[in-house]
Enzyme design. Sequence first.
Site, mmCIF file in Angstrom:
data_model
loop_
_atom_site.group_PDB
_atom_site.id
_atom_site.type_symbol
_atom_site.label_atom_id
_atom_site.label_comp_id
_atom_site.label_asym_id
_atom_site.label_seq_id
_atom_site.Cartn_x
_atom_site.Cartn_y
_atom_site.Cartn_z
ATOM 1 N N ASP A 50 0.995 -1.394 -0.112
ATOM 2 C CA ASP A 50 0.001 0.346 0.082
ATOM 3 C C ASP A 50 0.715 1.324 -0.007
ATOM 4 O O ASP A 50 0.894 2.390 -0.569
ATOM 5 C CB ASP A 50 -1.260 -0.363 1.132
ATOM 6 C CG ASP A 50 -2.345 0.356 0.669
ATOM 7 O OD1 ASP A 50 -2.731 0.650 -0.614
ATOM 8 O OD2 ASP A 50 -3.564 1.284 1.109
ATOM 9 N N GLU A 213 -9.382 -2.823 -6.736
ATOM 10 C CA GLU A 213 -9.582 -3.352 -5.256
ATOM 11 C C GLU A 213 -9.471 -4.566 -4.182
ATOM 12 O O GLU A 213 -8.590 -4.746 -3.622
ATOM 13 C CB GLU A 213 -10.286 -1.963 -4.614
ATOM 14 C CG GLU A 213 -9.983 -0.710 -5.136
ATOM 15 C CD GLU A 213 -9.026 -0.307 -3.425
ATOM 16 O OE1 GLU A 213 -8.422 -0.813 -3.051
ATOM 17 O OE2 GLU A 213 -8.193 0.873 -4.044
HETATM 18 C C1 LIG Z 1 -5.368 0.513 -2.652
HETATM 19 C C2 LIG Z 1 -5.484 1.447 -1.740
HETATM 20 N N1 LIG Z 1 -6.762 1.782 -2.407
HETATM 21 C C3 LIG Z 1 -7.420 3.082 -1.316
HETATM 22 C C4 LIG Z 1 -6.231 3.747 -0.474
HETATM 23 C C5 LIG Z 1 -7.014 4.614 0.242
HETATM 24 N N2 LIG Z 1 -6.479 5.800 -0.229
HETATM 25 C C6 LIG Z 1 -5.238 3.085 -0.591
HETATM 26 N N3 LIG Z 1 -4.190 3.814 0.243
HETATM 27 N N4 LIG Z 1 -4.766 1.998 -1.135
#
Ligand SMILES: Cc1ncc(CN)c(N)n1
Length: 223
Positions: A50, A213
């Site tokens: 992330d 996602e």
């Molecule tokens: C994969 C993902 N999607 C959404 C977010 C939220 N900013 C994140 N940090 N990472």
Amino acid sequence: MEEREGARMIDTWINNHRQMYDRATRHPFVLSVRDGTVDSSSFKRWLGQDYIFVRQFVPFLASVLLKACRESEDQSDVEVLLGGIASLHDELSWFKKEASKWDVMLNAITPQKANQDYCRFLESLMLPEVDYTVAITAFWAIESVYQKSFSSCLEASSNTPAELMETFQRWGNDGFGQYCCALCGIAERRLGTASEDVVTMAEGVFVRVLESEVRFWDMSYGE
Ligand SMILES: Cc1ncc(CN)c(N)n1
């Protein structure tokens, strides 16, 4: 262009793509956090991947901001997006702090396939020919999947481990919820006056975000 009467287009999309929406917002990784059974290797894998994603998210947000400056009929869009830039700045510092707490070497992490694909998708949305309405819809969808997922980990009935609470409060707190509502309001307003083509494109992008996602969460299990 005339505004569509009583348009709650996004609610309709969520209903039309309910299965994929639930897979993205109620993924087994998130459910394992919620019920306290998440294992630390999954959490660390998610954290490292992330961080890489969020670094790529910065230029994407910058491109949405530029489009808002040039194309939006409402100046408050720019203010909402500037707030997003400030919170991303904060988020990157938080990732570094959290990574050192969990002994995750951020410099040594290579992006996995699902992450690379997602970042490539973001790059395609940064092109100048992508309509602001499509870009802001994607931006709202990306933020709102995290908000929806992580706010469920903070409910009274959840059993989220205490050492992970701070993580999930980042995206589950009320302030982030209000920010996502503001983004949803911008997307709805733009969709209300957009051409059929743009609306179709925005719905396609919404679905692609949900799929991306799901694949991103899957990575936490090493898939
Ligand atoms: C994969 C993902 N999607 C959404 C977010 C939220 N900013 C994140 N940090 N990472």
